[in-house]
Design an enzyme around this catalytic site. Sequence first.
Site, PDB file in Angstrom:
ATOM      1  N   ALA A   9      50.108  24.673  51.899  1.00 42.82           N
ATOM      2  CA  ALA A   9      49.634  25.501  51.134  1.00 42.82           C
ATOM      3  C   ALA A   9      49.157  24.924  49.850  1.00 42.82           C
ATOM      4  O   ALA A   9      49.025  25.656  48.758  1.00 42.82           O
ATOM      5  CB  ALA A   9      50.665  26.792  50.840  1.00 42.82           C
ATOM      6  N   ARG A  15      36.261  27.831  49.415  1.00 39.50           N
ATOM      7  CA  ARG A  15      35.278  28.782  49.761  1.00 39.50           C
ATOM      8  C   ARG A  15      35.735  30.296  49.635  1.00 39.50           C
ATOM      9  O   ARG A  15      35.079  31.516  49.569  1.00 39.50           O
ATOM     10  CB  ARG A  15      35.409  28.740  51.268  1.00 39.50           C
ATOM     11  CG  ARG A  15      34.791  27.649  51.977  1.00 39.50           C
ATOM     12  CD  ARG A  15      35.175  27.298  53.601  1.00 39.50           C
ATOM     13  NE  ARG A  15      36.406  26.603  53.525  1.00 39.50           N
ATOM     14  CZ  ARG A  15      37.236  25.932  54.763  1.00 39.50           C
ATOM     15  NH1 ARG A  15      36.244  26.577  55.771  1.00 39.50           N
ATOM     16  NH2 ARG A  15      38.133  25.675  54.677  1.00 39.50           N
ATOM     17  N   LYS A  22      44.659  30.078  47.060  1.00 37.80           N
ATOM     18  CA  LYS A  22      44.181  30.990  48.346  1.00 37.80           C
ATOM     19  C   LYS A  22      45.249  31.626  48.773  1.00 37.80           C
ATOM     20  O   LYS A  22      45.131  33.118  48.996  1.00 37.80           O
ATOM     21  CB  LYS A  22      43.582  30.167  49.312  1.00 37.80           C
ATOM     22  CG  LYS A  22      43.160  31.005  50.322  1.00 37.80           C
ATOM     23  CD  LYS A  22      42.251  30.059  51.451  1.00 37.80           C
ATOM     24  CE  LYS A  22      42.861  28.923  52.141  1.00 37.80           C
ATOM     25  NZ  LYS A  22      41.956  28.367  53.080  1.00 37.80           N
ATOM     26  N   GLY A  83      43.926  16.150  52.742  1.00 40.59           N
ATOM     27  CA  GLY A  83      43.816  16.743  53.886  1.00 40.59           C
ATOM     28  C   GLY A  83      45.235  16.999  54.574  1.00 40.59           C
ATOM     29  O   GLY A  83      46.210  17.049  54.181  1.00 40.59           O
ATOM     30  N   ARG A 339      56.461  56.334  36.931  1.00 41.58           N
ATOM     31  CA  ARG A 339      56.905  55.075  36.584  1.00 41.58           C
ATOM     32  C   ARG A 339      58.298  54.562  36.824  1.00 41.58           C
ATOM     33  O   ARG A 339      59.053  55.348  37.056  1.00 41.58           O
ATOM     34  CB  ARG A 339      56.402  54.903  35.009  1.00 41.58           C
ATOM     35  CG  ARG A 339      54.925  55.327  34.862  1.00 41.58           C
ATOM     36  CD  ARG A 339      54.577  55.172  33.520  1.00 41.58           C
ATOM     37  NE  ARG A 339      54.922  54.040  32.715  1.00 41.58           N
ATOM     38  CZ  ARG A 339      55.265  54.036  31.409  1.00 41.58           C
ATOM     39  NH1 ARG A 339      54.811  55.207  30.758  1.00 41.58           N
ATOM     40  NH2 ARG A 339      55.574  53.016  30.884  1.00 41.58           N
ATOM     41  N   ASN A 392      59.525  59.884  22.694  1.00 40.62           N
ATOM     42  CA  ASN A 392      60.765  58.957  22.863  1.00 40.62           C
ATOM     43  C   ASN A 392      60.552  57.526  22.105  1.00 40.62           C
ATOM     44  O   ASN A 392      61.338  56.806  22.094  1.00 40.62           O
ATOM     45  CB  ASN A 392      61.074  58.463  24.530  1.00 40.62           C
ATOM     46  CG  ASN A 392      59.641  57.878  24.924  1.00 40.62           C
ATOM     47  OD1 ASN A 392      58.418  58.066  24.565  1.00 40.62           O
ATOM     48  ND2 ASN A 392      59.743  57.108  25.905  1.00 40.62           N
ATOM     49  N   ALA A 429      57.663  78.151  22.305  1.00 35.72           N
ATOM     50  CA  ALA A 429      56.455  77.469  22.822  1.00 35.72           C
ATOM     51  C   ALA A 429      56.103  76.792  21.424  1.00 35.72           C
ATOM     52  O   ALA A 429      56.070  77.497  20.348  1.00 35.72           O
ATOM     53  CB  ALA A 429      55.328  78.530  23.117  1.00 35.72           C
ATOM     54  N   ARG A 446      58.538  77.242  13.978  1.00 37.70           N
ATOM     55  CA  ARG A 446      57.037  77.719  14.064  1.00 37.70           C
ATOM     56  C   ARG A 446      56.894  78.313  12.714  1.00 37.70           C
ATOM     57  O   ARG A 446      57.537  79.038  12.164  1.00 37.70           O
ATOM     58  CB  ARG A 446      57.105  78.786  15.159  1.00 37.70           C
ATOM     59  CG  ARG A 446      55.784  79.004  15.611  1.00 37.70           C
ATOM     60  CD  ARG A 446      55.984  80.248  16.646  1.00 37.70           C
ATOM     61  NE  ARG A 446      56.063  79.682  18.072  1.00 37.70           N
ATOM     62  CZ  ARG A 446      56.709  80.763  19.066  1.00 37.70           C
ATOM     63  NH1 ARG A 446      56.755  82.048  18.858  1.00 37.70           N
ATOM     64  NH2 ARG A 446      56.631  80.161  20.208  1.00 37.70           N
TER      65      ARG A 446
HETATM   66  C1  UD1 Z   1      42.151  23.900  59.517  1.00 37.79           C
HETATM   67  C2  UD1 Z   1      42.099  22.798  60.826  1.00 37.79           C
HETATM   68  C3  UD1 Z   1      41.300  23.368  62.040  1.00 37.79           C
HETATM   69  C4  UD1 Z   1      41.685  25.081  62.174  1.00 37.79           C
HETATM   70  C5  UD1 Z   1      41.732  25.731  61.119  1.00 37.79           C
HETATM   71  C6  UD1 Z   1      42.564  26.874  61.582  1.00 37.79           C
HETATM   72  C7  UD1 Z   1      42.302  20.617  59.770  1.00 37.79           C
HETATM   73  C8  UD1 Z   1      41.662  19.400  59.533  1.00 37.79           C
HETATM   74  N1  UD1 Z   1      41.699  21.520  60.549  1.00 37.79           N
HETATM   75  O1  UD1 Z   1      40.757  23.857  59.313  1.00 37.79           O
HETATM   76  O2  UD1 Z   1      41.338  22.620  63.151  1.00 37.79           O
HETATM   77  O3  UD1 Z   1      41.060  25.479  63.615  1.00 37.79           O
HETATM   78  O4  UD1 Z   1      42.541  25.105  60.212  1.00 37.79           O
HETATM   79  O5  UD1 Z   1      42.476  28.134  60.631  1.00 37.79           O
HETATM   80  O6  UD1 Z   1      43.579  20.756  59.464  1.00 37.79           O
HETATM   81  N2  UD1 Z   1      46.148  22.290  52.857  1.00 37.79           N
HETATM   82  C9  UD1 Z   1      46.977  21.398  52.137  1.00 37.79           C
HETATM   83  N3  UD1 Z   1      46.823  20.208  51.759  1.00 37.79           N
HETATM   84  C10 UD1 Z   1      45.391  19.596  52.077  1.00 37.79           C
HETATM   85  C11 UD1 Z   1      44.494  20.364  52.684  1.00 37.79           C
HETATM   86  C12 UD1 Z   1      44.890  21.413  53.362  1.00 37.79           C
HETATM   87  O7  UD1 Z   1      48.037  21.914  51.987  1.00 37.79           O
HETATM   88  O8  UD1 Z   1      45.271  18.465  51.408  1.00 37.79           O
HETATM   89  C13 UD1 Z   1      46.431  23.364  53.527  1.00 37.79           C
HETATM   90  C14 UD1 Z   1      45.335  24.597  53.018  1.00 37.79           C
HETATM   91  O9  UD1 Z   1      45.897  25.100  52.043  1.00 37.79           O
HETATM   92  C15 UD1 Z   1      45.426  25.482  54.097  1.00 37.79           C
HETATM   93  C16 UD1 Z   1      45.708  24.700  55.437  1.00 37.79           C
HETATM   94  O10 UD1 Z   1      46.103  23.502  54.827  1.00 37.79           O
HETATM   95  O11 UD1 Z   1      46.561  26.664  54.000  1.00 37.79           O
HETATM   96  C17 UD1 Z   1      44.429  24.360  56.246  1.00 37.79           C
HETATM   97  O12 UD1 Z   1      43.441  23.999  55.136  1.00 37.79           O
HETATM   98  P1  UD1 Z   1      41.711  24.334  55.510  1.00 37.79           P
HETATM   99  O13 UD1 Z   1      41.249  23.521  54.606  1.00 37.79           O
HETATM  100  O14 UD1 Z   1      41.908  25.717  55.355  1.00 37.79           O
HETATM  101  O15 UD1 Z   1      41.594  23.831  56.944  1.00 37.79           O
HETATM  102  P2  UD1 Z   1      40.360  24.653  57.630  1.00 37.79           P
HETATM  103  O16 UD1 Z   1      38.972  23.992  57.520  1.00 37.79           O
HETATM  104  O17 UD1 Z   1      40.538  26.172  57.629  1.00 37.79           O
HETATM  105 CA    CA Z   2      42.000  27.475  56.929  1.00 39.00          CA
END
Ligand code: UD1
Ligand code: CA
Length: 463
Positions: A9, A15, A22, A83, A339, A392, A429, A446
């Site tokens: 995550a 995007r 995200k 990645g 509330r 209050n 009232a 009143r």
């Molecule tokens: C990724 C897969 C793809 C798959 C798709 C499914 C890779 C390279 N590709 O693509 O094959 O079909 O998911 O939805 O994995 N994240 C990190 N650190 C990083 C990069 C990403 O924690 O350095 C996390 C992101 O927050 C996300 C998840 O990894 O939750 C996937 O990353 P994202 O960039 O969404 O990969 P996709 O392009 O969707």
């Molecule tokens: Ca993704």
Amino acid sequence: MDVTAIIMAAGEGTRMKSNHAKVSHKILGKPMICWVVDAALSAGCSRVVVVVGSHADEVRALLSGSYPADAPIECVEQAERLGTGHAVRVALEATGIDAGPVVVLNGDLPLIQAQTVRSFARTVSADEAAAAVLTMTPPDPFGYGRIELDADGAVARIVEQKDCTPEQAATLTECNAGCYAFDGAQLAAHIGEIGCDNAQGEYYLPDMLEILRRAGEAVTIYHCDDYRDGLGVNSRAQLAELTAVARDRVNARLMAEGVTFIDPAQAWIGPDAKVGRDTVVWPQTHLIGACEVGEDCQLGPNTRLTDTRVGDRCSLDETVAIEAVVEDDVTCGPRAYLRPGTHLLDRAHVGTHVEIKKSTIGEGSKVPHLSYIGDTTMGADVNVGAGSITCNYDGKNKHATVIGDRTFIGSDTMMVAPVHIGSDAITGAGGTITKDVPDGALAIERTEQRIVEGYTERRRARL
Ligand code: UD1
Ligand code: CA
């Protein structure tokens, strides 16, 4: 089951065009990351490692706000986002995990089912394979990594969308859902072999499959029967698409359990809400968080409940309630605002344009029109006349109002707290009540009314 889940995550989520993480974006009121953590926990994973990076503090805060402190969840920071392969390497290095079954999940995979995660973990722990990958065939495979099979029908490699030749993009329709299971020992031994010679210059976790195959290991494909389980969220359009899928699933389950929906496409009920049988859900109803609604209720139209509990046979028409408790046979609205700390006892009625905060409204008591009741304890069978208000707040502190049983609060009564109005009392009232009212007394505050006879005629003559 001694399975570790690694949830990725840390990505920027470019995007989404958002100022927030995200995975903090919500589906039916619940942050995406929590859907995935829930799936891992309900699958029985004994340890959940969340890789955070972009907006790390926001994600950490979401997790600590959503789970008890003793939940087996820990965060690992991926300072540089190189990645998904890098994310997992960072997680392994930080935790020292090098054995046992490891399930890796994309953090943007909210509809993954716990059952799928569980079956996955079994595949590798039963020694059948060194890795397994969840695949699906969505109507539009654009953006997903594509599964390339070898001559034996086993997975040869995963080709990312951006690395696909036009022919691969057109013919490879089976996609990687972003859910993997690994034998921890194999994963740790080979994670360093992932390179970054690709269109994005990133370390791709999916490359692990090809690496393991080359090392002579078995890699299994697990195809999702329902492709929607594997849909990911990269954009706002996909967020809306998955929200609709999640909504339809929750509503279908509730209908199967005996709940009526006037239009199931127009009710957004969170995955953790409970609704009893014969309750009718009218359009534009939202149940957010841990809501519990009993049987034979009418919810909506236009009702939004957050972390609220409702008993049986209640009607909540155009009502907004947050952290409120509503007992049985209560009617609210249209246009009621309950509330936090509101407690409506059996047969209470809160009517139109009425706001209640941190107050108990006793059994059978009624606050029907245009009132504000805050920091109040009200007994049974009280009637609060239209436009009455508990004053209050003195600008600095909040003060309490206490009203006994069977008391009649005249319309437009200002109850200046702290004040105690007894049982069987009456306020006239338009009174501003600043002093306590004993049981059975009338409090009238009143000025005398004056009558000026013939005034209108004299005035007309003057003009
Ligand atoms: C990724 C897969 C793809 C798959 C798709 C499914 C890779 C390279 N590709 O693509 O094959 O079909 O998911 O939805 O994995 N994240 C990190 N650190 C990083 C990069 C990403 O924690 O350095 C996390 C992101 O927050 C996300 C998840 O990894 O939750 C996937 O990353 P994202 O960039 O969404 O990969 P996709 O392009 O969707
Ligand atoms: Ca993704």
